[in-house]
Design an enzyme around this catalytic site. Structure first.
Site, short mmCIF file in Angstrom:
data_model
loop_
_atom_site.label_atom_id
_atom_site.label_comp_id
_atom_site.label_asym_id
_atom_site.label_seq_id
_atom_site.Cartn_x
_atom_site.Cartn_y
_atom_site.Cartn_z
N GLU A 90 42.58 31.08 51.78
CA GLU A 90 43.10 29.74 51.62
C GLU A 90 44.01 29.32 52.79
O GLU A 90 43.86 28.24 53.34
CB GLU A 90 43.92 29.71 50.32
CG GLU A 90 44.50 28.37 49.95
CD GLU A 90 43.43 27.47 49.38
OE1 GLU A 90 42.34 27.98 49.06
OE2 GLU A 90 43.68 26.27 49.27
N ASP A 91 44.92 30.19 53.17
CA ASP A 91 46.00 29.79 54.07
C ASP A 91 45.96 30.40 55.47
O ASP A 91 46.78 30.07 56.30
CB ASP A 91 47.36 30.17 53.45
CG ASP A 91 47.60 29.46 52.14
OD1 ASP A 91 47.00 28.39 51.95
OD2 ASP A 91 48.38 29.97 51.32
#
Ligand code: MN
Length: 733
Positions: A90-91
């Site tokens: 995700e990040d």
């Protein structure tokens, strides 16, 4: 900000990691530990430049989520690996392919699930709802995705303090709205309780503080009382050589506040602020009898309240919860709740699904949690349901507690509270529901809308001729019944439209017009029906009448369509449309007619996608779907959002009541009902007729499509021999 001490932080990271390994030491071997180490190293590296809002290194978060997954949910090595990696794709720069290459397909699948449903706090509700639906869809793949997601949410709630207020509110509302009920449904009671308490702390900080303060002040006194209460029970259990544990547990702040709210009482009047829990170690085959033995010891000392006995051992809740609850009169005339269960039952109550899994092979009883997951899957696979409807239906099934209903053969079905006979019919089989004519509850005939109570034995009466009615949506509560009825109504509409098309063809042929594509387009514009389905449906129901068809042909021959074609395609409403069609807004699935105002911020006009928002002081306001305020409204106050749709004013259904007076004669009622039922698509809702000394008086409640239909119906009724007077009243529904 204070200066960052890198050395100290690195030490702390290792500390947290060691704690994690300790928390899962009982269910990990050497191989597992190796792969956990690998995941940890990757996560540390991937997040190394990142910090949380609080200023802490970001890696604290994945470690904490892994710790919760292991210790509080009881998950194993694969889940711990996934929890450590849950924010990586995700990040950071890592792709799902990297995870697959390094950790294999199982881990990458779970991470993919977690990434897909990652928080979209800054999206509007429909996206959130869609995400939530996706999240539940993964139930069919791997329930661990949801369990890790709950761990993630729990840690975010625990560390919410450093967030700005509006984020706190948003995240907390969402937690109370979706995640706490979900934890409950999965049988994770401690997590559900903590999520609720934290949610309350951030949405109603004052109330939270007051109650927790009072609980603290009275702690000593409460503990003294608990000791006094359990003393005699302890000695008898020892004498009978039970292996046991007794705990006195305060109820959660959230549940105390709910009681104060529901019963409109203050803190001092909430009587059960704690519960006594007796946990015994006993083999599976003696569980039930031993729990009842303990019950009998307890009630030897304290008088039980017969209304408060709950036996979830003989019939476990559908989330797997098993326990025996009773409320007894303790010392000093105080009611005390006592929960009796075995170690196995307690494990399931505390750790939910994971523990349930562990004991599954030992316990041959059919698993109701698996049933529930099966039902959710079935719902999700129904392409008819849109995401927001789905959430509403789902929530309905989450919050309501359950009732137990028996079939004539004595089989047990679990339904949500307030379920009706019709819900039960759909629970047995969708065909039984669709053809359900009535039901017998405990041998007595009842209407379809009859609300069932636990313990009822229900027999369903069906008829081939029966089919689902729109009216049914008013009283079914299960998501299953709702979606089946809706899709069947859609089918019926298609059927009516099919006949409607034949009618249109015939009537136009009479007027020397051929029903081709061009005519169809013109008809759609003329009657403003948007789709051909709606157009032919209106022909089929008789909503479009002969004089209107003639009017259409006249306009068509005069070249109406060609002259206004331009205007139709421009966004502004054509004069023609304006004079013909009055649009109004209706709300919810039932298309309720309510008072509303258009919001000033976005000024919606006919045709815009819209939603309703219930304001505190100013009733319902209508906003455009893409109004700049909608994001904030929807995520903070999703419970105040109403589904809203534009409809033609004339197309709304009415409830009409007809009062008939006349001279009684043989066969009169028969003639009256025959006229009503022969009118296409007029549904009779209720009929009551009194006959007194040769005078007859009746009241008939109907659903009608529009006033024209009602007029033609009353005209026909007036012609019935013996009818002297007809009055009618109607209202929008
Ligand atoms: Mn996270």
């Amino acid at each position: 900000m204070s200066k960052i001490d890198k050395v100290k932080e690195d030490k702390e990271i290792l500390n947290k990691y060691r704690n994690l390994l300790r928390a899962c030491s009982d269910k990990t071997n050497k191989e597992d530990k190796k792969i956990i180490r690998k995941a940890f190293n990757l996560s540390v590296d991937a997040h190394k430049e990142m910090r949380r809002k609080s200023g802490e290194p970001y890696i604290y978060h994945p470690i904490a989520v892994a710790h919760i997954s292991a210790k509080e949910i009881g998950l194993g090595a694969t889940s711990i690996v996934c929890a450590l990696l849950h924010d990586v794709v995700e990040d950071t720069d890592y792709e799902i392919e990297d995870i697959k290459r390094l950790f294999g397909p199982k881990v990458s699948k779970i991470i993919e699930g977690l990434t897909k449903i990652s928080d979209v706090f800054d999206q509007d509700i429909s996206l959130q709802a869609e995400n939530f639906r996706k999240m539940l869809l993964t139930l069919s793949d791997d329930v661990r995705v949801i369990l890790i997601k709950l761990a993630d949410r729990l840690h975010n709630m625990r560390t919410l303090d450093s967030m700005p207020t509006h984020k706190k509110l948003k995240i907390s509302s969402e937690t109370l709205y979706l995640y706490a009920p979900l934890a409950h449904r999965l049988g994770l009671y401690p997590i559900k309780t903590e999520l609720e308490d934290l949610g309350l702390k951030h949405t109603k900080p004052n109330e939270y503080r007051n109650i927790s303060q009072k609980l603290k002040e009275t702690k000593e006194e409460r503990n003294k009382y608990i000791r006094k209460f359990i003393r005699p029970i302890k000695s008898v259990l020892k004498a009978r050589e039970f292996a046991f544990e007794i705990k006195g547990r305060p109820k959660s702040i959230y549940s105390i506040r709910k009681k104060m709210d529901n019963q409109r009482i203050d803190y001092d009047h909430v009587f059960d602020k704690f519960a006594i829990r007796i946990i015994i170690d006993t083999p599976l085959e003696r569980e039930k009898s031993d729990c009842w033995r303990v019950y009998s010891f307890v009630t030897d000392f304290y008088k039980p309240n017969p209304d408060r006995l709950r036996d979830w051992i003989s019939t476990p809740k559908s989330n797997g919860y098993e326990s025996l609850h009773t409320t007894v009169m303790g010392p000093d005339g105080k009611w005390v709740e006592v929960q009796i269960r075995t170690r196995r039952m307690d494990d399931i109550a505390e750790k939910g699904y994971a523990a349930h899994w562990k004991y599954k092979n030992q316990n041959p009883k059919e698993s109701s949690l698996d049933n529930w997951i099966g039902k959710i899957r079935e719902l999700l696979e129904n392409p008819e349901s849109n995401a927001i409807d789905f959430i509403d239906d789902f929530k309905l099934n989450l919050f309501s507690s359950e009732i137990f209903i028996f079939t004539p053969n004595g089989d047990l079905k679990t339904l949500p509270k307030k379920a009706t006979a019709l819900d039960f019919a759909f629970e047995i089989h969708s065909d039984v529901g669709a053809h359900c004519l009535g039901a017998k509850v405990n041998g007595k005939l009842v209407p379809l809308s009859y609300e069932l109570t636990s313990g009822d034995q229900v027999e369903i009466i069906t008829s081939i001729k029966q089919k689902p009615k729109k009216d049914w949506l008013r009283f079914v509560v299960t998501a299953r019944a709702k979606s089946k009825i809706k899709s069947s109504l859609k089918e019926e509409k298609k059927e009516i439209a099919k006949t409607g098309k034949e009618i249109a063809e015939r009537k136009l042929r009479h007027l020397k017009v051929k029903l081709d594509r061009k005519t169809e387009t013109e008809l759609i514009k003329f009657f403003n029906t948007h789709t051909s389905l709606d157009l032919y449906y209106n022909f089929g129901t008789g909503y479009i009448i002969n004089s209107q068809i003639k009017e259409f042909v006249k306009a068509k021959n005069a070249g109406w369509y060609e002259t206004i074609k331009q205007k139709i395609y421009s966004r502004s409403k054509s004069i023609y449309k304006e004079s013909r069609v009055k649009k109004i807004i209706v709300f919810g699935e039932e298309e309720e007619v309510l008072q509303y105002k258009l919001a000033n911020c976005c000024n919606p006009i006919d045709g815009d996608s819209i939603f309703g928002f219930t304001t505190v002081e100013d009733g319902i306001k209508i906003h455009k779907e893409d109004c700049p305020n909608s994001i904030q409204l929807r995520s903070n106050f999703s419970y105040r959002i109403l589904k809203a749709t534009w409809v033609d004013k004339e197309q709304i259904d009415f409830i009409a009541t007809i009062n008939i007076k006349g001279i009684d004669r043989l066969g009169l009622i028969n003639s009256v009902t025959k006229i009503i039922s022969s009118q296409m698509n007029v549904n009779m809702r209720a009929i009551s007729i009194n006959s007194n000394d040769g005078v007859f008086e009746g009241e008939i409640t109907l659903f009608v499509h529009n006033v024209a239909v009602l007029n033609s119906l009353t005209k026909k009724l007036k012609n019935v021999d013996g009818v002297t007077k007809i009055n009618r009243t109607y209202k929008h529904i």
